[in-house]
Design a protein around this motif. Structure first.
Motif, short mmCIF file in Angstrom:
data_model
loop_
_atom_site.label_atom_id
_atom_site.label_comp_id
_atom_site.label_asym_id
_atom_site.label_seq_id
_atom_site.Cartn_x
_atom_site.Cartn_y
_atom_site.Cartn_z
N GLU A 69 0.83 -1.21 0.00
CA GLU A 69 0.00 0.00 0.00
C GLU A 69 0.86 1.26 0.00
OE1 GLU A 69 -2.79 -0.04 3.23
OE2 GLU A 69 -3.72 -1.91 2.56
N ASP A 70 1.93 1.26 0.78
CA ASP A 70 2.83 2.41 0.82
C ASP A 70 3.55 2.59 -0.52
OD1 ASP A 70 2.09 2.82 3.44
OD2 ASP A 70 3.97 2.09 4.31
N VAL A 71 3.98 1.48 -1.11
CA VAL A 71 4.65 1.54 -2.42
C VAL A 71 3.67 2.06 -3.47
CG1 VAL A 71 5.72 0.16 -4.26
CG2 VAL A 71 6.34 -0.24 -1.86
N GLN A 72 2.42 1.58 -3.43
CA GLN A 72 1.40 2.02 -4.39
C GLN A 72 1.16 3.52 -4.26
OE1 GLN A 72 -0.34 0.24 -6.86
NE2 GLN A 72 -0.84 2.33 -7.41
N ALA A 73 1.10 4.01 -3.03
CA ALA A 73 0.87 5.45 -2.82
C ALA A 73 2.01 6.27 -3.40
CB ALA A 73 0.69 5.74 -1.34
N LEU A 74 3.24 5.83 -3.21
CA LEU A 74 4.39 6.55 -3.76
C LEU A 74 4.44 6.44 -5.28
CD1 LEU A 74 7.12 5.71 -1.09
CD2 LEU A 74 6.01 7.93 -1.49
N CYS A 75 4.07 5.29 -5.80
CA CYS A 75 4.04 5.10 -7.25
C CYS A 75 3.03 6.04 -7.89
CB CYS A 75 3.70 3.64 -7.58
SG CYS A 75 3.69 3.27 -9.34
N ALA A 76 1.92 6.24 -7.24
CA ALA A 76 0.87 7.13 -7.77
C ALA A 76 1.36 8.58 -7.85
CB ALA A 76 -0.38 7.04 -6.90
N LEU A 81 5.57 9.58 -16.90
CA LEU A 81 6.65 9.07 -17.75
C LEU A 81 7.91 8.75 -16.97
CD1 LEU A 81 6.16 11.40 -20.85
CD2 LEU A 81 5.37 9.04 -20.52
N SER A 82 7.82 8.66 -15.67
CA SER A 82 8.98 8.32 -14.85
C SER A 82 9.49 6.92 -15.20
CB SER A 82 8.62 8.36 -13.37
OG SER A 82 9.66 7.79 -12.60
N PRO A 83 10.81 6.77 -15.35
CA PRO A 83 11.34 5.44 -15.63
C PRO A 83 11.17 4.47 -14.46
CG PRO A 83 13.13 7.03 -15.36
CD PRO A 83 11.85 7.80 -15.33
N LEU A 84 10.87 4.98 -13.27
CA LEU A 84 10.67 4.12 -12.11
C LEU A 84 9.27 3.50 -12.08
CD1 LEU A 84 12.35 6.26 -9.33
CD2 LEU A 84 13.25 4.21 -10.44
N ARG A 85 8.35 4.13 -12.78
CA ARG A 85 6.95 3.66 -12.72
C ARG A 85 6.77 2.24 -13.26
NH1 ARG A 85 1.70 5.70 -12.09
NH2 ARG A 85 2.41 7.81 -11.70
N PRO A 86 7.31 1.88 -14.43
CA PRO A 86 7.07 0.52 -14.94
C PRO A 86 7.61 -0.57 -14.01
CG PRO A 86 7.93 1.91 -16.69
CD PRO A 86 8.01 2.70 -15.43
N LEU A 87 8.81 -0.36 -13.46
CA LEU A 87 9.36 -1.37 -12.57
C LEU A 87 8.55 -1.46 -11.28
CD1 LEU A 87 11.40 -3.47 -11.79
CD2 LEU A 87 12.92 -1.65 -11.01
N THR A 88 8.15 -0.32 -10.75
CA THR A 88 7.35 -0.31 -9.53
C THR A 88 6.01 -1.00 -9.76
OG1 THR A 88 8.41 1.73 -8.81
CG2 THR A 88 6.31 1.17 -7.78
N LEU A 92 4.72 -4.39 -7.89
CA LEU A 92 3.41 -4.43 -7.23
C LEU A 92 2.52 -5.53 -7.81
CD1 LEU A 92 2.71 -0.62 -6.83
CD2 LEU A 92 2.98 -2.28 -4.97
N GLY A 93 2.53 -5.68 -9.11
CA GLY A 93 1.72 -6.72 -9.75
C GLY A 93 2.17 -8.11 -9.33
N GLU A 94 3.48 -8.33 -9.29
CA GLU A 94 4.00 -9.62 -8.87
C GLU A 94 3.68 -9.89 -7.40
OE1 GLU A 94 5.91 -13.33 -9.05
OE2 GLU A 94 5.07 -12.02 -10.59
N ALA A 95 3.79 -8.86 -6.58
CA ALA A 95 3.45 -9.02 -5.16
C ALA A 95 1.97 -9.38 -5.01
CB ALA A 95 3.77 -7.74 -4.39
N SER A 100 -2.07 -13.29 -3.59
CA SER A 100 -3.46 -13.69 -3.85
C SER A 100 -3.70 -15.16 -3.54
CB SER A 100 -3.83 -13.41 -5.31
OG SER A 100 -3.13 -14.29 -6.17
N VAL A 101 -2.62 -15.91 -3.41
CA VAL A 101 -2.71 -17.34 -3.09
C VAL A 101 -2.57 -17.50 -1.58
CG1 VAL A 101 -1.63 -19.58 -3.45
CG2 VAL A 101 -1.68 -17.91 -5.31
N ASN A 102 -3.46 -18.25 -0.97
CA ASN A 102 -3.38 -18.48 0.47
C ASN A 102 -2.07 -19.16 0.84
OD1 ASN A 102 -5.82 -17.35 1.25
ND2 ASN A 102 -6.94 -19.23 0.87
N PRO A 103 -1.45 -18.74 1.96
CA PRO A 103 -0.22 -19.40 2.41
C PRO A 103 -0.47 -20.88 2.68
CG PRO A 103 -0.60 -17.39 3.65
CD PRO A 103 -1.84 -17.65 2.84
N ARG A 104 0.55 -21.68 2.39
CA ARG A 104 0.48 -23.11 2.66
C ARG A 104 1.40 -23.42 3.84
NH1 ARG A 104 2.28 -24.49 -2.78
NH2 ARG A 104 3.24 -26.25 -1.74
N PRO A 105 1.24 -24.54 4.48
CA PRO A 105 2.07 -24.88 5.63
C PRO A 105 3.42 -25.48 5.21
CG PRO A 105 0.37 -26.53 5.36
CD PRO A 105 0.12 -25.47 4.33
N THR A 106 4.13 -24.75 4.34
CA THR A 106 5.44 -25.23 3.87
C THR A 106 6.47 -24.13 4.01
OG1 THR A 106 5.07 -24.47 1.60
CG2 THR A 106 4.31 -26.71 2.13
#
Length: 133
Positions: A69-76, A81-88, A92-95, A100-106
């Motif tokens: 959430e903090d990263v998203q707020a700073l990204c916004a 056209l910032s070069p940091l926006r696509p990587l950020t 965020l998308g990968e995170a 989105s998948v529930n943790p497993r007991p492993t």
């Protein structure tokens, strides 16, 4: 003799929408120590109890959502056209995908969440170092 009461039990706060904890600072150091320790564990020859793995994964996932959430707020706030926006946005998308998948007991599940926390903090640090635009 010290008369300070000792806390022998605690309460767990369930705040899924973040309404109670939104303005509290994140307790970064212990979470990063946990993430580093979990990542360093060998995936073979050493096992944590499944319940511990799942609990660690849940704790790290919850913390990762708050950091995201903090990263998203700073990204916004970045220029469009910032070069940091696509990587950020990719981080965020990968995170989001991993969380989105529930943790497993492993151990692998706990390590996955630990890596998400680490990469989100790396991105947060990078964005916080930028001069105000």
């Amino acid at each position: 003799m010290n008369q300070t009461p000792v806390q022998t039990s605690g309460a767990v706060l369930c705040d899924p929408d973040g309404s109670l904890t939104r303005d509290l600072p994140l307790d970064r150091e212990p979470v990063m120590l946990l993430a580093t320790a979990v990542i360093a564990l060998p995936t073979t020859g050493y096992t944590l109890p499944p319940q511990d793995c799942e609990q660690i994964a849940r704790l790290l996932a919850g913390h990762a959502r708050l950091v995201a959430e903090d990263v998203q707020a700073l990204c916004a706030q970045l220029p469009r056209l910032s070069p940091l926006r696509p990587l950020t946005e990719t981080v965020l998308g990968e995170a989001r995908r991993r969380l989105s998948v529930n943790p497993r007991p492993t151990l692998a599940s706990a390590q996955n969440r630990a890596r998400v926390v680490r990469i989100l903090y790396e991105r947060l640090d990078r964005l916080q170092c930028l001069p105000p635009s």
